[in-house]
Enzyme design. Structure first.
Site, PDB file in Angstrom:
ATOM      1  N   ASN A   6       0.845  -1.186   0.000  1.00 38.19           N
ATOM      2  CA  ASN A   6       0.000   0.000   0.000  1.00 38.19           C
ATOM      3  C   ASN A   6       0.883   1.240   0.000  1.00 38.19           C
ATOM      4  O   ASN A   6       1.725   1.405   0.867  1.00 38.19           O
ATOM      5  CB  ASN A   6      -0.899  -0.010   1.245  1.00 38.19           C
ATOM      6  CG  ASN A   6      -2.002   1.022   1.168  1.00 38.19           C
ATOM      7  OD1 ASN A   6      -1.822   2.094   0.606  1.00 38.19           O
ATOM      8  ND2 ASN A   6      -3.143   0.696   1.736  1.00 38.19           N
ATOM      9  N   CYS A  63      -5.246   0.985  -1.303  1.00 34.54           N
ATOM     10  CA  CYS A  63      -5.854  -0.333  -1.091  1.00 34.54           C
ATOM     11  C   CYS A  63      -6.987  -0.565  -2.098  1.00 34.54           C
ATOM     12  O   CYS A  63      -7.240  -1.698  -2.508  1.00 34.54           O
ATOM     13  CB  CYS A  63      -6.368  -0.472   0.340  1.00 34.54           C
ATOM     14  SG  CYS A  63      -7.552   0.796   0.814  1.00 34.54           S
ATOM     15  N   HIS A  76     -11.296   1.385   4.058  1.00 33.10           N
ATOM     16  CA  HIS A  76     -10.281   0.431   3.618  1.00 33.10           C
ATOM     17  C   HIS A  76     -10.935  -0.567   2.663  1.00 33.10           C
ATOM     18  O   HIS A  76     -12.095  -0.957   2.850  1.00 33.10           O
ATOM     19  CB  HIS A  76      -9.718  -0.299   4.840  1.00 33.10           C
ATOM     20  CG  HIS A  76      -8.582  -1.213   4.514  1.00 33.10           C
ATOM     21  ND1 HIS A  76      -7.406  -0.763   3.959  1.00 33.10           N
ATOM     22  CD2 HIS A  76      -8.431  -2.555   4.668  1.00 33.10           C
ATOM     23  CE1 HIS A  76      -6.586  -1.788   3.775  1.00 33.10           C
ATOM     24  NE2 HIS A  76      -7.185  -2.882   4.196  1.00 33.10           N
ATOM     25  N   ASP A  89      -5.561  -8.624   1.234  1.00 34.55           N
ATOM     26  CA  ASP A  89      -5.655  -7.393   2.013  1.00 34.55           C
ATOM     27  C   ASP A  89      -4.292  -6.701   1.985  1.00 34.55           C
ATOM     28  O   ASP A  89      -3.436  -6.928   2.843  1.00 34.55           O
ATOM     29  CB  ASP A  89      -6.071  -7.725   3.446  1.00 34.55           C
ATOM     30  CG  ASP A  89      -6.321  -6.483   4.292  1.00 34.55           C
ATOM     31  OD1 ASP A  89      -6.073  -5.374   3.769  1.00 34.55           O
ATOM     32  OD2 ASP A  89      -6.758  -6.619   5.440  1.00 34.55           O
TER      33      ASP A  89
END
Length: 1116
Positions: free
Chosen positions: A206, A211, A458, A475
């Site tokens: 990131n 993201c 997020h 993630d």
């Protein structure tokens, strides 16, 4: 004060835009500065992306009495406990040097917590509206608290003018009510987690707020047919990834396929033309998907993979309007790459598709004009001609809330199936032209999730790369295995019930909203899955790309090995006279050398130093007997100078031993100065003996005419000697005549200020306190009649100039992206000197008419507030933005001096003429203590009135609604025209003579479709009589608005309260619907509904974008 247990605060970080509050630690902001306008780096650890244990949640209520009388800058609440931790709320009642209430959540006992403490919390802060709770202002975020950032919140929570206005409802009887909801999360450590080892896949790093991009890229990468097409896009070995989107994407996909650790996206974003600001700006996934697809589609044209984007993602639907009573039908075919499905009011994907193809009746005032048949009753709708192999569904989780005049996130429960059958109910979604031989049965491939609120959050993705039963969560850098329940059911959204802490008691179940939910779904058609989930191996990758990336991998391995073996080696940096000559006066002016630009040797620590000297002899061609090495020392005044030569005992040590013995500062490198004596033929000579009486001095020559400083050599001098003894040598080094007078100065230090002192030629060196490694600057003595010819006549003045010089790029505030001119200035220039230079450049006679604005290094924009007249002391103060120094300033040329302007309040007022269809905009300048009455008097002098005695009023208009009529006595100082429109108009005679039963109501225009109700146009007031029917009011309205019979016949009329329309019949008495003295009178009005003639768009770009975002752009 009370503590209760409510739902948890949603994870909703608040990135800063021009009109958004900033979310920062509460650091007190210096006067005249603005809060940091940078999007904070996304928190990689959110509650949703971390396994957590129980999540303690509490609500704290803080009632503050006599708020307007509080005279302290900061105010803390009592301490309250959540999750075993102590918290408190911190407010700045008059703002943290902004015109807003500033509010933060603070760790109450941070000063006494042990070293390295952290805690993670989601929280919301609210100022309660005590008149109407629905107007309560609530802002949510999440933060990892630590010693460095022990408080977090909102510097611009709400305007002070709103808070302290009693009619707004936030301060009632001088009492303010603040609520904090805090959810403390216990986070599991994942530092040692290996995604590749555990799952076979790697994540993406990131860059700050990317993201959303990472989740989309993982989804596209795991569509193998798409990945194969990207690999087959033509690129060459001469392309650079940072300048070629195809090559950057190929490189990224290759690394995702073959790397063992997470992959950076910086090359890709550079190829997009993005800068750091773009990487810290969160955007909408759907918009990025669309823009990236269009860009790739364009770059695939004329190649072997042309048409891939269309083949994978393009479907078609038919918009139709079909008359009911005559044989007429209008159709239009449109393509789509994704579909936007309603979430609100729909329980699942099928319900959204039902709504998508829902038939709308066009009848009554909304009849359809059918070419030869005139106005006809008709039905209008959409049916699908074909669906694509890869179906991308964008879920409309973000909508505009007309009640609150803002974007909101829809967190309602919304289900989506593992298998999606779009042929259901005998193909009710399909048009007559659809190919019924194609089976539209889809299986779910990926679920993109948004965790947070409308202002940010997020993103991450659940993906089934091979469509097996195993799901994976991508993630950012971490990839984990997940079960189907986690990927599907837990992403439906809605509410969740917490387990009761005391099951035996008859407690009401505690429910809280889930702020993490599916935002985008990707389905793959069953009949196409073997083609799409294909094998992609090295033969699909261009040879030059494999070679390039293999070299990159080898270089990475080399650096990794070098790092692992670093403890076995020492870096030795060797500076010589040649380096000093090359650098002084060009790269550097102070000290002697930049050690990063001198030859360096990577030497094993076990190597004897004598052997290292042989290495130097080979490399530099200087025999060992002619080498003498000096150690550098960092002095107390932060200068670096050669300190002493190595002793024979030191030269007998190994390199590692010498570094440890000589390096008291424990630097990673050993820095040496190599003294070599050269003859006239430039060949090395034997070195002179060095006694305690000998001092090694370095000499710089200054030329005031050329403003040039350069290194000319070094000399050994005797401590008992005098400077006048070496003047002949210095004249020879400088090329002076032997009768030229010379002045000498010692360069002592340059941090924080320059210190350069005159050396008396007659005093011995020892008394001058000169020692080994000192620097002497010299020049010709300036003649009395020439001193004024030079800007910097002597060494000290020149060094002060060098230390403070700054080239400033000036831009017009009207064109903030373009440099207009550059000026070389000194950082210690005063405010007056800076504006005088700018005025000279612009040809402005009066420098006080120049107004400057500082640059925001994060947003790359001008700061919102200009620099006040003499509001800063020095140029440096204008250029510093937090810990960064800019070289940009923005200028304006005012029509009056800035001190006069600052004493005035400037308002932009729109004037609507009473009888003519004219609107004019006026800039009103008045003293700050003026009233609204003074503003109206000023406007009267500038406009044509319908009659000389006309009375004016000033209105506050926002989103096509009237929110306020200003009292003539109200002070203008707190009126904000940045967000609201100020409208001046004549007060109609009928409003001056209201009867006891007459009503003054708001009248607004609006349109309505199946999903939204939108106000537009100019709102106005109207007087209605007690028993007046709609029919009578319509006559007056048509006359007032001068609307044709044909257009007016299509309008509908409704009483609207809190956004809900209740339509009138002509015979209805209108006044009975309107309540008297209702708070928020703008929320009940007579609505004039216009027919919505805008065609439905197949690609509704940006309507799902968060309210704070800029459009996504890919520039290359």
């Amino acid at each position: 004060m009370t503590i209760s247990t409510p739902p948890p605060a949603p994870a909703e970080p608040q990135p800063q835009q021009e009109e958004e509050e900033v979310l920062v630690p509460h650091q007190e902001l210096p006067n005249g500065t603005q809060p940091m306008e940078v999007v904070p780096a996304e928190l990689a650890t959110t509650v949703e992306n971390q396994p957590t244990e129980d999540t303690p949640i509490s609500r704290f209520t803080w009632t503050i009495d006599n708020l307007s009388r509080v005279n302290t800058k900061k105010l803390y609440s009592e301490t309250f406990v959540v999750g075993g931790y102590k918290w408190r709320v911190l407010i700045f009642p008059r703002g943290n040097n902004v015109e807003f209430l500033s509010m933060y959540l603070d760790v109450a006992d941070s000063a006494v917590l042990p070293y390295g403490w952290t805690r993670y919390a989601q929280f919301s802060l609210s100022v309660v509206n005590q008149i109407h709770n629905k107007f309560t202002i609530r802002k949510e975020t999440q933060h990892q608290f630590s010693a460095r950032e022990s408080d977090w919140g909102f510097t611009s929570f709400m305007p002070l003018s709103e808070l302290y206005n009693p009619s707004r409802g936030y301060l009632v009887n001088d009492t303010c009510v603040i609520e904090a909801e805090v959810a403390v999360c216990k986070v599991v450590d994942y530092w040692s987690y290996d995604s590749k080892k555990e799952t076979g896949y790697v994540g993406l790093k990131n860059q700050g707020a990317t993201c959303y991009m990472n989740s989309l890229l993982q989804t596209l990468y795991h569509i193998p047919y798409f990945r194969k097409a990207v690999y087959h896009m033509p690129t060459t070995e001469n392309d650079m990834p940072s300048g070629s989107i195809p090559l950057a994407l190929q490189s990224l996909f290759y690394k995702l396929q073959y790397n063992d650790s997470s992959v950076s996206t910086k090359e890709l974003t550079k190829s997009f033309g993005w800068d750091m600001h773009d990487s810290f700006m969160q955007h909408d996934v759907q918009e990025l998907n669309r823009v990236l697809s269009e860009k790739l589609e364009d770059k695939m044209k004329g190649t072997v993979v042309e048409g891939t984007i269309q083949q994978l993602f393009e479907g078609h639907h038919m918009n139709y309007i079909e008359c009911i009573n005559v044989d007429f039908k209008s159709t239009r075919k449109e393509s789509f790459y994704d579909l936007q499905l309603d979430v609100k009011g729909c329980q699942d994907v099928y319900a959204s598709f039902d709504k998508y193809v829902e038939v709308e009746r066009l009848e009554g005032d909304n009849k359809y004009h059918a070419e030869q048949h005139g106005l006809q009753d008709a039905k209008k709708g959409v049916l699908f001609i074909d669906f694509p192999p890869v179906l991308q569904l964008q879920l409309k989780r973000f909508e505009y809330d007309f009640m609150r005049d803002t974007m909101v996130k829809i967190n309602d429960r919304y289900e989506f199936p593992l298998q999606l059958d779009l042929d259901r109910d005998d193909g009710k979604y399909l048009s007559p032209d659809a190919d019924r031989n194609v089976r539209n049965l889809y299986t779910l491939h990926s679920v993109l999730v948004h965790s947070g609120g409308v202002h940010g959050g997020h993103y991450y993705a659940f993906i089934r790369p091979t469509l097996s039963d195993q799901w994976f969560k991508f993630d950012d850098e971490r990839v984990t295995k997940e079960d189907a329940k986690r990927a599907l059911e837990e992403q439906y959204g809605g509410e969740e019930e917490l387990p009761q802490t005391n099951p035996g008691l008859n407690n009401t179940p505690f429910k809280f909203t889930k702020y993490s939910n599916a935002y985008m779904l990707v389905y793959i058609r069953e009949s196409d899955k073997d083609k799409i989930i294909c094998n992609v191996d090295e033969k699909d990758i261009a040879e030059h790309l494999r070679i390039r990336l293999e070299k990159d991998r080898e270089e990475k391995e080399r650096r990794k090995k070098e790092k692992a073996e670093a403890h076995l080696y020492t870096i030795i940096k060797v500076a010589r006279d040649d380096d000093l000559t090359a650098q002084i006066g060009k790269d550097i002016y102070f000290d002697l050398v930049d050690h990063d630009k001198v030859p360096s040797f990577r030497i094993q620590k076990q190597m004897p130093f004598t052997q290292f000297k042989e290495e130097v002899a080979k490399e530099l061609g200087i025999p060992t007997q002619f080498q003498r090495f000096w150690l550098w020392a960092k002095r107390q005044n932060h200068t670096y100078r050669p300190n002493r030569p190595l002793t024979p005992q030191e030269e007998a040590l190994t390199v590692g031993q010498l570094k440890e013995a000589a390096n008291k500062a424990h630097n990673a490198e050993l820095k040496l100065f190599l003294e070599v004596e050269l003859g006239l033929d430039l060949k090395p000579l034997a070195l002179p003996d060095k006694t305690r009486e000998d001092i090694l001095l370095f000499f710089k020559l200054y030329d005031p005419e050329k403003e040039q400083l350069r290194y000319v050599g070094r000399l050994f001098v005797k401590a008992s000697g005098r400077p006048q003894d070496i003047l002949p040598k210095l004249r020879k080094m400088a090329g002076f005549l032997q009768d030229d007078d010379v002045e000498l100065y010692e360069e002592i230090k340059f941090e924080p200020n320059v210190m350069c002192e005159y050396i008396d030629n007659r005093i011995i060196f020892r008394s001058c306190q000169l020692e080994d490694g000192d620097i002497v600057c010299f020049q010709k003595s300036p003649k009395p009649d020439t001193a004024d010819q030079f800007r910097y006549p002597d060494v000290p003045s020149f060094l002060v100039y060098i230390r403070n010089r700054q080239v400033v790029h000036f831009r017009s505030l009207e064109k903030p992206k373009e440099d207009d001119f550059c000026l070389e200035m000194s950082k210690i220039f005063t405010y007056d000197e800076v504006v005088e230079k700018v005025a000279q450049q612009l040809g402005v006679d009066d420098p006080s008419k120049i107004r400057l604005t500082s640059h925001n290094c994060y947003s790359q924009q001008p700061k919102p507030q200009p620099i006040k007249y003499r509001g800063v002391e020095r140029l440096l103060d204008m250029l510093i933005h937090y810990n960064q120094t800019s070289d940009i300033l923005y200028y304006e040329v005012l029509d009056i001096p800035l001190p006069e302007l600052q004493a005035l309040k400037t308002l932009k007022v729109t004037y609507h003429h009473a009888t003519k269809d004219e609107v004019s905009v006026h800039s009103i300048r008045l003293p700050k203590n003026s009233t609204v009455g003074d503003v109206l008097s000023d406007i009267k002098s500038k406009v044509d009135l319908s009659h000389p005695d006309a009375e004016l009023r000033l209105l506050e208009v926002f989103y096509h609604k009237i929110y306020k009529i200003f009292a003539p006595s109200e002070k203008i100082e707190n009126i904000n025209d940045q967000y609201w429109t100020l409208r001046a108009e004549e007060v109609p005679e009928e409003e001056k003579n209201l009867g006891p039963f007459d009503r003054l109501i708001h009248v607004y225009h609006f349109t309505k479709d199946t999903q939204n109700q939108t106000n537009f146009g100019e709102p106005f007031f109207m007087v209605i009589r007690e028993d007046e029917t709609l029919s009578s009011i319509k006559e007056r309205l048509q006359k007032k608005l001068k609307v044709s019979d044909e257009d007016f016949s299509k309008w509908k009329f409704a009483y609207i309260s809190l956004g809900r329309p209740d339509y009138f019949e002509d015979s209805d008495t209108v006044a009975t619907r309107f309540q008297r003295n209702m708070y928020g009178a703008w929320e009940q009005y007579l609505g004039l509904e216009h027919p919505d003639t805008a065609p439905r768009k197949a690609h509704s770009a940006n309507q799902n974008r968060h309210s704070f975002e800029r459009p996504v752009k890919i520039y290359n």
